[in-house]
Design a protein around this motif. Structure first.
Motif, PDB file in Angstrom:
ATOM      1  N   ALA A 266       0.830  -1.211   0.000  1.00 28.55           N
ATOM      2  CA  ALA A 266       0.000   0.000   0.000  1.00 28.55           C
ATOM      3  C   ALA A 266       0.862   1.257   0.000  1.00 28.55           C
ATOM      4  CB  ALA A 266      -0.923  -0.006   1.223  1.00 28.55           C
ATOM      5  N   GLY A 267       1.935   1.258   0.802  1.00 25.86           N
ATOM      6  CA  GLY A 267       2.823   2.413   0.840  1.00 25.86           C
ATOM      7  C   GLY A 267       3.515   2.644  -0.481  1.00 25.86           C
ATOM      8  N   MET A 268       3.977   1.563  -1.119  1.00 28.18           N
ATOM      9  CA  MET A 268       4.637   1.688  -2.407  1.00 28.18           C
ATOM     10  C   MET A 268       3.684   2.243  -3.454  1.00 28.18           C
ATOM     11  SD  MET A 268       6.586  -1.279  -4.645  1.00 28.18           S
ATOM     12  CE  MET A 268       7.565  -1.780  -3.229  1.00 28.18           C
ATOM     13  N   ALA A 269       2.461   1.725  -3.497  1.00 27.55           N
ATOM     14  CA  ALA A 269       1.467   2.191  -4.470  1.00 27.55           C
ATOM     15  C   ALA A 269       1.130   3.663  -4.243  1.00 27.55           C
ATOM     16  CB  ALA A 269       0.208   1.330  -4.380  1.00 27.55           C
ATOM     17  N   ALA A 270       0.913   4.044  -2.973  1.00 24.03           N
ATOM     18  CA  ALA A 270       0.592   5.436  -2.664  1.00 24.03           C
ATOM     19  C   ALA A 270       1.752   6.362  -3.016  1.00 24.03           C
ATOM     20  CB  ALA A 270       0.238   5.571  -1.181  1.00 24.03           C
TER      21      ALA A 270
ATOM     22  N   LEU B  63       4.060   5.911  -5.317  1.00 18.79           N
ATOM     23  CA  LEU B  63       4.165   6.026  -6.765  1.00 18.79           C
ATOM     24  C   LEU B  63       3.133   6.994  -7.329  1.00 18.79           C
ATOM     25  CD1 LEU B  63       4.770   2.273  -7.647  1.00 18.79           C
ATOM     26  CD2 LEU B  63       6.400   4.145  -7.978  1.00 18.79           C
ATOM     27  N   VAL B  64       1.887   6.860  -6.864  1.00 23.45           N
ATOM     28  CA  VAL B  64       0.824   7.749  -7.337  1.00 23.45           C
ATOM     29  C   VAL B  64       1.142   9.197  -6.968  1.00 23.45           C
ATOM     30  CG1 VAL B  64      -1.609   8.366  -7.069  1.00 23.45           C
ATOM     31  CG2 VAL B  64      -0.955   5.967  -7.292  1.00 23.45           C
ATOM     32  N   PHE B  65       1.608   9.411  -5.741  1.00 20.74           N
ATOM     33  CA  PHE B  65       1.923  10.761  -5.277  1.00 20.74           C
ATOM     34  C   PHE B  65       3.085  11.355  -6.069  1.00 20.74           C
ATOM     35  CE2 PHE B  65       3.367  13.704  -1.732  1.00 20.74           C
ATOM     36  CZ  PHE B  65       2.282  14.560  -1.866  1.00 20.74           C
ATOM     37  N   ALA B  66       4.125  10.555  -6.323  1.00 21.49           N
ATOM     38  CA  ALA B  66       5.273  11.038  -7.096  1.00 21.49           C
ATOM     39  C   ALA B  66       4.872  11.390  -8.517  1.00 21.49           C
ATOM     40  CB  ALA B  66       6.382   9.987  -7.098  1.00 21.49           C
ATOM     41  N   LEU B  67       4.064  10.539  -9.138  1.00 19.43           N
ATOM     42  CA  LEU B  67       3.635  10.786 -10.514  1.00 19.43           C
ATOM     43  C   LEU B  67       2.731  12.007 -10.621  1.00 19.43           C
ATOM     44  CD1 LEU B  67       2.937   7.117 -11.675  1.00 19.43           C
ATOM     45  CD2 LEU B  67       4.739   8.629 -12.526  1.00 19.43           C
TER      46      LEU B  67
ATOM     47  N   PHE C 258       3.001  14.812  -9.337  1.00 17.00           N
ATOM     48  CA  PHE C 258       3.741  16.067  -9.432  1.00 17.00           C
ATOM     49  C   PHE C 258       4.008  16.470 -10.881  1.00 17.00           C
ATOM     50  CE2 PHE C 258       4.693  15.117  -5.013  1.00 17.00           C
ATOM     51  CZ  PHE C 258       4.770  16.371  -4.425  1.00 17.00           C
ATOM     52  N   PHE C 259       3.976  15.515 -11.801  1.00 22.07           N
ATOM     53  CA  PHE C 259       4.244  15.837 -13.194  1.00 22.07           C
ATOM     54  C   PHE C 259       3.170  16.751 -13.784  1.00 22.07           C
ATOM     55  CE2 PHE C 259       6.778  11.927 -12.761  1.00 22.07           C
ATOM     56  CZ  PHE C 259       7.977  12.352 -13.321  1.00 22.07           C
ATOM     57  N   TRP C 260       1.987  16.739 -13.197  1.00 17.40           N
ATOM     58  CA  TRP C 260       0.883  17.541 -13.715  1.00 17.40           C
ATOM     59  C   TRP C 260       0.602  18.787 -12.870  1.00 17.40           C
ATOM     60  CZ3 TRP C 260       0.931  12.214 -13.807  1.00 17.40           C
ATOM     61  CH2 TRP C 260       0.883  11.633 -15.068  1.00 17.40           C
ATOM     62  N   VAL C 261       1.501  19.095 -11.953  1.00 12.92           N
ATOM     63  CA  VAL C 261       1.310  20.255 -11.085  1.00 12.92           C
ATOM     64  C   VAL C 261       1.992  21.479 -11.693  1.00 12.92           C
ATOM     65  CG1 VAL C 261       1.838  21.245  -8.823  1.00 12.92           C
ATOM     66  CG2 VAL C 261       1.111  18.869  -8.994  1.00 12.92           C
TER      67      VAL C 261
ATOM     68  N   ILE D 259      11.112  12.411  -2.841  1.00 17.79           N
ATOM     69  CA  ILE D 259      11.389  12.482  -1.400  1.00 17.79           C
ATOM     70  C   ILE D 259      10.093  12.612  -0.621  1.00 17.79           C
ATOM     71  CG2 ILE D 259      12.576  13.758   0.412  1.00 17.79           C
ATOM     72  CD1 ILE D 259      14.507  12.434  -1.478  1.00 17.79           C
ATOM     73  N   TRP D 260       9.206  13.530  -1.067  1.00 17.40           N
ATOM     74  CA  TRP D 260       7.906  13.687  -0.399  1.00 17.40           C
ATOM     75  C   TRP D 260       7.083  12.404  -0.515  1.00 17.40           C
ATOM     76  CZ3 TRP D 260       8.023  17.590   2.674  1.00 17.40           C
ATOM     77  CH2 TRP D 260       8.690  18.772   2.322  1.00 17.40           C
ATOM     78  N   ALA D 261       7.132  11.788  -1.691  1.00 16.46           N
ATOM     79  CA  ALA D 261       6.379  10.543  -1.889  1.00 16.46           C
ATOM     80  C   ALA D 261       6.917   9.432  -0.995  1.00 16.46           C
ATOM     81  CB  ALA D 261       6.455  10.127  -3.354  1.00 16.46           C
ATOM     82  N   LEU D 262       8.236   9.391  -0.816  1.00 16.41           N
ATOM     83  CA  LEU D 262       8.818   8.373   0.063  1.00 16.41           C
ATOM     84  C   LEU D 262       8.368   8.571   1.506  1.00 16.41           C
ATOM     85  CD1 LEU D 262      10.726   5.973   0.482  1.00 16.41           C
ATOM     86  CD2 LEU D 262      12.591   7.627   0.797  1.00 16.41           C
TER      87      LEU D 262
END
Length: 497
Positions: free
Chosen positions: A442-446, A448-452, A454-457, A477-480
């Protein structure tokens, strides 16, 4: 820039150097003990200290180090000394992970990084997600190395840049595919011995040539201080945060490269692994530091000649100027160019081998044909290598011709935001038995979604996400942070329940 003036002798030397790699691939095939995935992808019983050290060295220091780091330093100045620190931080992460991972790998016969995850967590969803992340990161990295190949060759001939780029990518990728397919890990490791040796000598020669041609570091610093003071002054708060971010992002992420993990598996003994790690701690001073010095020298003495992604070619411009002044300089430039090619190819061949092993074993055998024989899987891995080379070489040439050009450091950053999300599974999971598979997934999936996301921000939107993106810390770093909270917090809550 105009082409490097390489005569027939220089071209013959480079051709022999490249063809020797194919010969080593044939020797690796002759040394094969069995037609199995472990033999092809890990080298059977493994390699000793000397080969392990040079294959780690040649793999870790790539086209990004020589071309990308010098280009980045020419753009931002001395602040890119952060690269020395994050290359050292990689070894620190190795020391956290390697001893226990090596013991487990020898006991349970691991081949790919996912083998550890399967053994530790026994969660098919986690296996699949982590494998896809590592494959995506390596595809990006392999594309960066192919791009570096093309840019290195652009200055070698009088052909138009696009044509030279295409030929460089195609020919060098074909040579690399030939020896990797023939000899597998043995061929890759043995060629790394040559490439690592040439690279180490080439870096020392490079520094000597730079000082002889452009003057001492003091001269460069004074000139740069007059032209662009921001490139000499200490970093401001935002730049300091960026330093810390790079150190953590690459220090952790690069140690989790699949090819790095597989080299831990391939060590013949714990003693060989420890000795290699000890020497690797000093290598940034002989590689990344010299690349930075080359870049800041270019910023001071070649100002205005290159900009944007083209600054990744500053080393070629400097070599051309050195070459014009003496026959001795000409010979040294040939050696350095061979070192550049060796650094790029040694990283690219390791990427290719790791990609084919994970796609074959973790995806195909893990989810499609678990009953496939070792011989069929090994053969499939070779065909997958061919498909990857053809596809990504074509993509690199297309992107270059269409004007879609990233700097090598930009390509490097993209993958680490994603690769960093597998860190809890490896670095925490190997030391803490209480870490549970469900929360890690769950942490890895969350993350990844959070890191990705940022590309649209939009950086100027003023939103919370925009504030994080422009804080100086990389999105990964924030996603980690979110990833760790979910993985560790969820594991603790599951214990209480």
């Amino acid at each position: 820039m105009s082409a490097l003036r390489f005569g027939a002798g220089a071209m013959i030397f480079i051709a022999i150097y490249l063809l020797s790699m194919v010969w080593i691939g044939w020797l690796g095939r002759q040394a094969r003990e069995e037609n199995s995935m472990r033999d092809h992808f890990i080298g059977g019983k493994g390699v000793g200290f000397f080969v392990l050290l040079l294959t780690l060295y040649a793999t870790q220091y790539s086209g990004n180090t020589i071309l990308g780091f010098s280009g980045k330093a020419s753009r931002v100045g001395f602040s890119w000394l952060a690269s020395v620190h994050f290359m050292t931080a990689i070894v620190v992460t190795y020391l956290i992970l390697a001893p226990k991972l090596f013991t487990l790998a020898k006991k349970h016969v691991f081949i790919t990084p996912t083998d550890f995850l399967a053994h530790r967590f026994q969660h098919r969803g986690l296996n699949l997600l982590a494998t896809l992340v590592m494959v995506a990161a390596l595809l990006n990295f392999y594309l960066a190395q192919l791009t570096a190949m093309g840019r290195a060759v652009e200055g070698l001939t009088t052909l138009p840049p696009e044509t030279a780029f295409a030929w460089g990518v195609a020919v060098l990728a074909l040579i690399m595919l030939a020896y990797e397919t023939l000899g597998g890990f043995r061929a890759v490791a043995w060629t790394d011995v040559i490439q690592g040796g040439v690279l180490a000598i080439g870096f020392v020669v490079l520094l000597s040539l730079i000082f002889a041609e452009y003057g001492s570091l003091e001269v460069t610093t004074r000139k740069l201080a007059e032209m662009a003071p921001a490139k000499v002054l200490p970093p401001k708060a935002a730049e300091a945060r960026s330093w810390l971010s790079y150190i953590f992002l690459l220090g952790v992420g690069a140690a989790l490269y699949p090819q790095a993990i597989q080299r831990i598996y391939a060590a013949r003994s714990a003693k060989a692994l420890r000795r290699s790690m000890a020497v690797m701690a000093f290598m940034p001073l002989t590689t990344a530091l010299i690349a930075v010095l080359a870049g800041v020298t270019a910023a001071a003495h070649l100002s205005g000649q290159l900009s944007g992604a083209s600054t990744d070619a500053v080393l070629g411009v400097m070599m051309r100027q050195v070459q014009e002044h003496s026959a001795f300089g000409h010979g040294l430039v040939v050696l350095i160019f061979a070192a550049v090619l060796g650094a790029i190819m040694s990283t690219a061949d390791s990427c290719l081998l790791s990609l084919s092993s994970m796609i074959t074993k973790d995806l195909y055998a893990g989810f499609v044909r678990p009953d496939a024989s070792q011989e069929k899987l090994t053969s499939l891995g070779k065909w997958i290598s061919t498909l990857i080379v053809v596809s990504l070489a074509s993509l690199a040439i297309y992107m270059n011709n269409s004007g879609v050009k990233f700097t090598l450091v930009e390509l490097l950053e993209m993958k680490f935001d994603l690769l960093l999300q597998i860190a809890p599974a490896f670095l925490i999971g190997i030391h803490w038995k209480g870490l549970k598979a469900g929360p890690v997934f769950a942490g890895m999936a969350a993350g990844l979604v959070f890191a990705l996301s940022f590309f649209w921000v939009d950086d100027k939107s003023g939103t919370f996400m925009a504030t994080l993106k422009t804080s100086g810390f990389h999105p990964g770093i924030w996603a980690l942070g979110l990833n760790v909270v979910i993985a560790v917090g969820g594991s603790l809550l599951s214990r209480k329940a």
